[in-house]
Write a protein that holds these residues in place. Structure first.
Motif, PDB file in Angstrom:
ATOM      1  N   TYR A   4      -5.645  11.770  11.486  1.00  0.00           N
ATOM      2  CA  TYR A   4      -4.321  12.177  11.039  1.00  0.00           C
ATOM      3  C   TYR A   4      -3.511  11.008  10.509  1.00  0.00           C
ATOM      4  N   ARG A   5      -4.114   9.846  10.405  1.00  0.00           N
ATOM      5  CA  ARG A   5      -3.476   8.695   9.774  1.00  0.00           C
ATOM      6  C   ARG A   5      -4.562   7.919   9.043  1.00  0.00           C
ATOM      7  N   PRO A   6      -4.210   7.182   7.971  1.00  0.00           N
ATOM      8  CA  PRO A   6      -5.228   6.430   7.224  1.00  0.00           C
ATOM      9  C   PRO A   6      -5.934   5.431   8.134  1.00  0.00           C
ATOM     10  N   GLN A   7      -7.249   5.370   8.030  1.00  0.00           N
ATOM     11  CA  GLN A   7      -8.031   4.452   8.852  1.00  0.00           C
ATOM     12  C   GLN A   7      -9.359   4.183   8.173  1.00  0.00           C
ATOM     13  N   ARG A   8     -10.010   3.189   8.662  1.00  0.00           N
ATOM     14  CA  ARG A   8     -11.331   2.886   8.128  1.00  0.00           C
ATOM     15  C   ARG A   8     -12.304   3.978   8.560  1.00  0.00           C
ATOM     16  N   GLN A   9     -13.372   4.147   7.800  1.00  0.00           N
ATOM     17  CA  GLN A   9     -14.397   5.120   8.167  1.00  0.00           C
ATOM     18  C   GLN A   9     -15.172   4.627   9.384  1.00  0.00           C
ATOM     19  N   LEU A  10     -15.408   5.517  10.316  1.00  0.00           N
ATOM     20  CA  LEU A  10     -16.168   5.149  11.499  1.00  0.00           C
ATOM     21  C   LEU A  10     -17.651   5.212  11.201  1.00  0.00           C
ATOM     22  N   THR A  11     -18.450   5.011  12.225  1.00  0.00           N
ATOM     23  CA  THR A  11     -19.903   4.997  12.053  1.00  0.00           C
ATOM     24  C   THR A  11     -20.367   6.285  11.383  1.00  0.00           C
ATOM     25  N   SER A  12     -21.224   6.151  10.398  1.00  0.00           N
ATOM     26  CA  SER A  12     -21.737   7.330   9.697  1.00  0.00           C
ATOM     27  C   SER A  12     -22.511   8.215  10.664  1.00  0.00           C
ATOM     28  N   ASN A  44       0.841  -1.183   0.000  1.00  0.00           N
ATOM     29  CA  ASN A  44       0.000   0.000   0.000  1.00  0.00           C
ATOM     30  C   ASN A  44       0.883   1.242   0.000  1.00  0.00           C
ATOM     31  N   PRO A  45       0.605   2.212  -0.867  1.00  0.00           N
ATOM     32  CA  PRO A  45       1.452   3.402  -0.915  1.00  0.00           C
ATOM     33  C   PRO A  45       1.380   4.183   0.388  1.00  0.00           C
ATOM     34  N   VAL A  46       2.515   4.732   0.806  1.00  0.00           N
ATOM     35  CA  VAL A  46       2.582   5.548   2.011  1.00  0.00           C
ATOM     36  C   VAL A  46       2.774   6.993   1.598  1.00  0.00           C
ATOM     37  N   ASP A  47       1.817   7.838   1.967  1.00  0.00           N
ATOM     38  CA  ASP A  47       1.898   9.245   1.636  1.00  0.00           C
ATOM     39  C   ASP A  47       2.739   9.966   2.680  1.00  0.00           C
ATOM     40  N   LEU A  48       3.338  11.088   2.279  1.00  0.00           N
ATOM     41  CA  LEU A  48       4.171  11.843   3.201  1.00  0.00           C
ATOM     42  C   LEU A  48       3.393  12.276   4.433  1.00  0.00           C
ATOM     43  N   SER A  49       2.096  12.563   4.266  1.00  0.00           N
ATOM     44  CA  SER A  49       1.283  13.004   5.396  1.00  0.00           C
ATOM     45  C   SER A  49       1.116  11.910   6.437  1.00  0.00           C
ATOM     46  N   ASN A  50       1.279  10.632   6.040  1.00  0.00           N
ATOM     47  CA  ASN A  50       1.128   9.535   6.995  1.00  0.00           C
ATOM     48  C   ASN A  50       2.157   9.605   8.115  1.00  0.00           C
ATOM     49  N   PRO A  83     -19.150  13.584  12.507  1.00  0.00           N
ATOM     50  CA  PRO A  83     -18.352  14.505  11.682  1.00  0.00           C
ATOM     51  C   PRO A  83     -16.884  14.148  11.760  1.00  0.00           C
ATOM     52  N   SER A  84     -16.197  14.245  10.651  1.00  0.00           N
ATOM     53  CA  SER A  84     -14.769  13.917  10.626  1.00  0.00           C
ATOM     54  C   SER A  84     -13.992  15.034   9.959  1.00  0.00           C
ATOM     55  N   LEU A  85     -12.720  15.099  10.298  1.00  0.00           N
ATOM     56  CA  LEU A  85     -11.806  16.093   9.736  1.00  0.00           C
ATOM     57  C   LEU A  85     -10.471  15.406   9.517  1.00  0.00           C
ATOM     58  N   THR A  86      -9.956  15.468   8.294  1.00  0.00           N
ATOM     59  CA  THR A  86      -8.677  14.835   7.983  1.00  0.00           C
ATOM     60  C   THR A  86      -7.548  15.853   8.078  1.00  0.00           C
ATOM     61  N   ILE A  87      -6.348  15.357   8.273  1.00  0.00           N
ATOM     62  CA  ILE A  87      -5.186  16.239   8.366  1.00  0.00           C
ATOM     63  C   ILE A  87      -4.947  16.980   7.054  1.00  0.00           C
ATOM     64  N   ASP A  88      -5.260  16.338   5.916  1.00  0.00           N
ATOM     65  CA  ASP A  88      -5.046  16.986   4.618  1.00  0.00           C
ATOM     66  C   ASP A  88      -5.937  18.211   4.467  1.00  0.00           C
ATOM     67  N   ASN A  89      -7.159  18.139   4.995  1.00  0.00           N
ATOM     68  CA  ASN A  89      -8.058  19.285   4.920  1.00  0.00           C
ATOM     69  C   ASN A  89      -7.706  20.350   5.956  1.00  0.00           C
ATOM     70  N   LEU A  90      -7.347  19.906   7.158  1.00  0.00           N
ATOM     71  CA  LEU A  90      -6.993  20.871   8.196  1.00  0.00           C
ATOM     72  C   LEU A  90      -5.752  21.659   7.816  1.00  0.00           C
ATOM     73  N   LEU A 103      -4.066  16.795  19.498  1.00  0.00           N
ATOM     74  CA  LEU A 103      -5.136  17.476  18.768  1.00  0.00           C
ATOM     75  C   LEU A 103      -6.348  16.572  18.586  1.00  0.00           C
ATOM     76  N   ARG A 104      -6.104  15.297  18.276  1.00  0.00           N
ATOM     77  CA  ARG A 104      -7.220  14.365  18.082  1.00  0.00           C
ATOM     78  C   ARG A 104      -8.093  14.278  19.334  1.00  0.00           C
ATOM     79  N   LYS A 105      -7.456  14.199  20.485  1.00  0.00           N
ATOM     80  CA  LYS A 105      -8.199  14.094  21.737  1.00  0.00           C
ATOM     81  C   LYS A 105      -8.976  15.369  22.034  1.00  0.00           C
ATOM     82  N   GLU A 106      -8.358  16.522  21.782  1.00  0.00           N
ATOM     83  CA  GLU A 106      -9.039  17.791  22.048  1.00  0.00           C
ATOM     84  C   GLU A 106     -10.216  18.002  21.098  1.00  0.00           C
ATOM     85  N   ILE A 107     -10.019  17.654  19.825  1.00  0.00           N
ATOM     86  CA  ILE A 107     -11.091  17.812  18.837  1.00  0.00           C
ATOM     87  C   ILE A 107     -12.226  16.835  19.111  1.00  0.00           C
ATOM     88  N   ALA A 108     -11.883  15.641  19.633  1.00  0.00           N
ATOM     89  CA  ALA A 108     -12.909  14.638  19.951  1.00  0.00           C
ATOM     90  C   ALA A 108     -13.866  15.138  21.024  1.00  0.00           C
TER      91      ALA A 108
END
Length: 317
Positions: free
Chosen positions: A150-158, A120-126, A161-168, A137-142
Motif C-alpha cells: 500500500y506504499r511504494p517499495q522495492r520488489q521483494l523476492t520473486s 520523486n513524485p508523490v502519488d495521491l495513493s501514497n 505473490p503481491s497485490l498493490t493498493i491500486d489494483n485492489l 489489511l497488510r498483516k491479514e493478507i500476509a
C-alpha cells in the motif's frame, strides 16, 4: 521578475491540489502554516547583512541583489491571491521558512533551482499509508502468503505473490453497490485512493478483512483476464467496447458471486474462471448489443467515462 530564475510561474489554485490547500490553511489555520508548508528558496547574486532591527535585537535586515524565487512561487502567489480575494482576512499568525542562497554571477543558481525542485513524485495513493487500516489489511493478507503493498517499495523476492493498493481499489470499487463507480474509475481513479475522501472510506472500511479483500480481487482479476481475451478476439466496433467496458462488466458479474466472495473459503482463480466464463460471454454480448442502442454513435473511450451513460447501460444489461 520575482520568478525570473524559476522553472514555472503561478499555475493557479483550482478547487483541488497544493495551491488550494495553501489558501485553506491561511483561511482556517494560519498559525500552522509554518509547519504545513515546504518553504521558499531565494537566490541572489550578492547577499549582505545591513543592520539589526530597531524593534527586535534578534532580527536582521539583509540586502539581496538580483533576487529571484526558485522554489515557492506557488506559495507566494497563492497567498497573494488569497489576500486579494479576502482583504479582511487576518493572516498575521502565518509564517513561512525562507532560505536565501548567494549564487554569484555564475550558473550555480541553475544547479540550486534544479536541486530544490527535483524530487520523486508523490502519488495521491501514497497518502493511504497514513491510514492505520492499511497496515491491518497488510498483516491479514500476509497470513495467506500474499504481499500487500500500500506504499511504494522495492520488489521483494520473486515468487511471492503481491497485490498493490491500486489494483485492489479497482476490485473493491467494482464490487461496491454504487453504480457510478465504474465510470468514475475511468474518469477520476485517483479519488478512490485519497484516504480523506468519502469514496475511499466506503471501500476501505473496518469491516473489510484480508480474506474478503483477496476474494474480491481474485474474482476481479479473472474477469479482467476474460475481458482482455475478449478484446483480442473481437473485431471492430465491438473490440473498442470490450476495451473500455471492463469495470462495467466486472461490476455486474462480481455481485453474482457475492455468497462465495463473502464465504469462509479462500477462492482460487481456476474455480472462479469455471463459474464466470459462460456468464461472462452472455453478459459481454449483451453489452455489445445494448451499447449500439444506448451510445448512439458515441466513442467507447468517452462513453464509459460518463456516469449517466454508463449507469444506464449497466442497468439495461
Amino acid at each position: 521578475s520575482l520568478y525570473e530564475k524559476n522553472i514555472r510561474y503561478f499555475i493557479g489554485a483550482g478547487r483541488r491540489g497544493v495551491n488550494s490547500a495553501i489558501k485553506t490553511t491561511l483561511a482556517n489555520e494560519p498559525e500552522h502554516f509554518l509547519h504545513l508548508n515546504n518553504g521558499i528558496t531565494l537566490v541572489g547574486v550578492t547577499v549582505k547583512q545591513r543592520e539589526k532591527s530597531r524593534d527586535n535585537s534578534t532580527t536582521r535586515v539583509f540586502e539581496v541583489q538580483g533576487v529571484s524565487v526558485v522554489n515557492g512561487a506557488q506559495t507566494i502567489s497563492s497567498a497573494a491571491q488569497f489576500i486579494e480575494q479576502n482583504p479582511e482576512a487576518d493572516i498575521s499568525a502565518a509564517q513561512v521558512m525562507v532560505t536565501i542562497i548567494e549564487t554569484g554571477n555564475d550558473t550555480f543558481h541553475k544547479q540550486v533551482t534544479k536541486a530544490r525542485n527535483l524530487q520523486n513524485p508523490v502519488d495521491l495513493s501514497n497518502f493511504a499509508a497514513l491510514d492505520d487500516n492499511q497496515e491491518r489489511l497488510r498483516k491479514e493478507i500476509a497470513l495467506y502468503g500474499v504481499d500487500y503493498q500500500y506504499r511504494p517499495q522495492r520488489q521483494l523476492t520473486s515468487g511471492i505473490p503481491s497485490l498493490t493498493i491500486d489494483n485492489l481499489v479497482k476490485a473493491l470499487a467494482c464490487y461496491n453497490q454504487d453504480i457510478r463507480y465504474p465510470a468514475r474509475l475511468k474518469s477520476e481513479a485517483k479519488q478512490f485512493t485519497d484516504f480523506e475522501s468519502d469514496t475511499y472510506k466506503s471501500l476501505f472500511s473496518l469491516e473489510l478483512t484480508g480474506h474478503k479483500a483477496l476474494n474480491i480481487y481474485t474474482v476481479f482479476d479473472v474477469i479482467n483476464e476474460l475481458t482482455v481475451a475478449a478484446e483480442r478476439g473481437a473485431s471492430s466496433p465491438e473490440r473498442l467496447v470490450y476495451r473500455h467496458f471492463g469495470y462495467s462488466i466486472a461490476s455486474i458479474l462480481m455481485k453474482t458471486l457475492r455468497s462465495k466472495i463473502e464465504g469462509a473459503e479462500l477462492l482460487k482463480a481456476a474455480d472462479v474462471k469455471g463459474w464466470v466464463s459462460v456468464p461472462f460471454d452472455e453478459v459481454r454480448q449483451q453489452f455489445a448489443d445494448q451499447y449500439r442502442n444506448v451510445a448512439l454513435g458515441a466513442a467507447p473511450h468517452a462513453f464509459f467515462k460518463r456516469i449517466s451513460d454508463t449507469s444506464k447501460l449497466i442497468n439495461k444489461v
